[in-house]
Scaffold this active site. Structure first.
Site, PDB file in Angstrom:
ATOM      1  NE  ARG A 187       1.410 -12.832  -1.965  1.00  0.00           N
ATOM      2  CZ  ARG A 187       0.543 -11.810  -1.913  1.00  0.00           C
ATOM      3  NH1 ARG A 187      -0.091 -11.444  -3.007  1.00  0.00           N
ATOM      4  NH2 ARG A 187       0.345 -11.164  -0.806  1.00  0.00           N
ATOM      5  CG  ASP A 219       1.926 -11.913 -10.206  1.00  0.00           C
ATOM      6  OD1 ASP A 219       1.416 -12.902  -9.645  1.00  0.00           O
ATOM      7  OD2 ASP A 219       1.672 -10.733  -9.892  1.00  0.00           O
ATOM      8  CE  LYS A 254      -4.109  -1.911   2.111  1.00  0.00           C
ATOM      9  NZ  LYS A 254      -4.944  -1.916   3.297  1.00  0.00           N
ATOM     10  CB  THR A 278       8.693  -2.735  -4.437  1.00  0.00           C
ATOM     11  OG1 THR A 278       7.531  -3.209  -3.772  1.00  0.00           O
ATOM     12  CG2 THR A 278       9.788  -2.489  -3.418  1.00  0.00           C
TER      13      THR A 278
END
Ligand code: F6P
Length: 363
Positions: free
Chosen positions: A290, A142, A77, A120
């Site tokens: 994940r 991904d 976020k 990021t």
């Protein structure tokens, strides 16, 4: 007395198997070979903005090669250039990058190592342009980052998805059903393609090849005609029908990338059942892909990438990430990542091979 050399490490974005293994590789090489001090920034860029960090000793990074998640915490976020704050019940966005940069300067580190995905690394590149010495390690299940042939975490996600496909295979066979396995990947079909081929999926649906429902139902019927009374469909969360759109699971308002995909398998399952009369079930693998321990391939890759990142620091090659090119680990400029997602080419050799063994791509 001469001050010890030091670096800071942060992990940003969605977590990914192998993140701890990269932290370990960076920190161990920096401690053992260069006698450096390591500062772990907590919860990604959030920690830079709010001064949340701690010293990482050798013992902290020992024994974490196989540990899932990230010992530093993460956030998908926080963007210091567009930092969400709630004021009187309303979300507002502020540029707090100067605060983040000055916090980092006060720490006195010679480099910030950013381990993360496109979001990021995009921010890492901005920080670099604003004068912060940065090196990076690309990370995402991904596998959709430009500038690297593969990202760590992908192999683990594919192996988790493949195991799931293998397991639904037997129940599909017993019940003569269509089983749909929905995998992650955002707008890229790498996980679906690789796990679909590895798991012998009869139908593989990826975002890069919009599907036609008739092509899928005719494959299911054709299999029935030859006595195969079950079918396995592997679908990317970002797959969509020709002329249609993706299924959005939720909007995360305070996240730089707000859309979360998910649920296309339910829409498709209903359509297949209606059109063919074959009972259909679906399973959404979600965050299972994940979590947990990285595969041996990812453990090897993360060790190579992490140690390369320290080589980049030694060479003062800031603004670069450690990336995979063929069988080598090379330095690639961070601006590569900003050029957009790396999608599956529709003539990818694995698609050609899958088609050759009768796999339907819904086109
Ligand atoms: O980018 C990694 C990823 O797991 C995607 O495959 C998925 O669409 C997204 O993150 C899910 O994000 P969140 O953890 O915010 O639900």
């Amino acid at each position: 007395m001469k001050r010890k050399r030091s670096i800071a490490i942060l992990t940003g974005g969605g977590d990914c198997p192998g993140t701890n293994a990269v932290i370990r590789a960076v920190a161990k090489k920096a401690i053992l070979e260069l006698g450096m001090e390591i500062i772990g920034i907590e919860d990604g860029y959030e920690g830079l903005v709010h001064r949340k960090w701690r010293k990482l000793q050798y013992e902290d990074v020992s024994g974490i090669l196989t540990a899932g998640g990230t010992i530093l915490g993460t956030s998908n976020k926080c963007d210091p250039y567009r930092h969400a704050v709630e004021k009187r019940g309303k979300l507002q966005f502020q540029n707090v990058s100067k605060t983040a940069i000055s916090n980092l300067k006060k720490l006195g580190v010679e480099c910030l190592v950013c381990i993360g995905g496109d979001g990021t690394l995009f921010i890492a590149n901005k920080l670099y342009k604003d004068g912060v010495p940065v090196v990076a390690v690309p990370k995402t299940i991904d596998n959709d980052l430009r500038g690297t042939d593969v990202t760590f975490g992908f192999d683990t996600a594919v192996s988790i998805a493949t195991e799931a496909i293998d397991r639904v295979h037997t129940t599909a066979q017993s019940h003569h059903r269509v089983m749909i396995v929905e995998v992650m990947g955002r707008t890229a079909g790498w996980i679906a393609l690789y796990s679909g081929v590895a798991g012998g999926g009869d139908i593989i649906l990826i975002p890069e090849i919009p599907y036609n429902i008739e092509s899928i139902t005719s494959k299911v019927r054709q299999r029935h005609r030859i006595g195969k009374r079950f079918s396995i469909v592997v679908i990317s969360e970002g797959a969509k029908p020709k002329g249609g759109d993706v299924v959005v699971q939720k909007i995360v308002k305070d996240s730089p990338e707000q859309v979360r995909l998910g649920g296309i398998s339910f829409v498709l399952g209903h359509q297949i059942e209606q059109a063919t009369g074959v009972e259909t079930r679906q399973v959404v693998l979600g965050h299972l892909q994940r979590g947990g321990c990285p595969t041996p391939t990812d453990r090897v890759l993360t060790t190579r990438l992490g140690t390369k990142a320290v080589e980049l620091i030694e060479a003062k090659k800031f603004g670069y990430m450690a990336a995979v090119k063929g069988s080598d680990i090379v330095a690639v400029g961070l601006e590569e990542v900003a050029k957009g997602a790396r999608n599956v080419p529709i003539k990818h050799p694995l698609i050609v091979s899958a088609r050759a063994v009768g796999t339907c791509f819904g086109d």
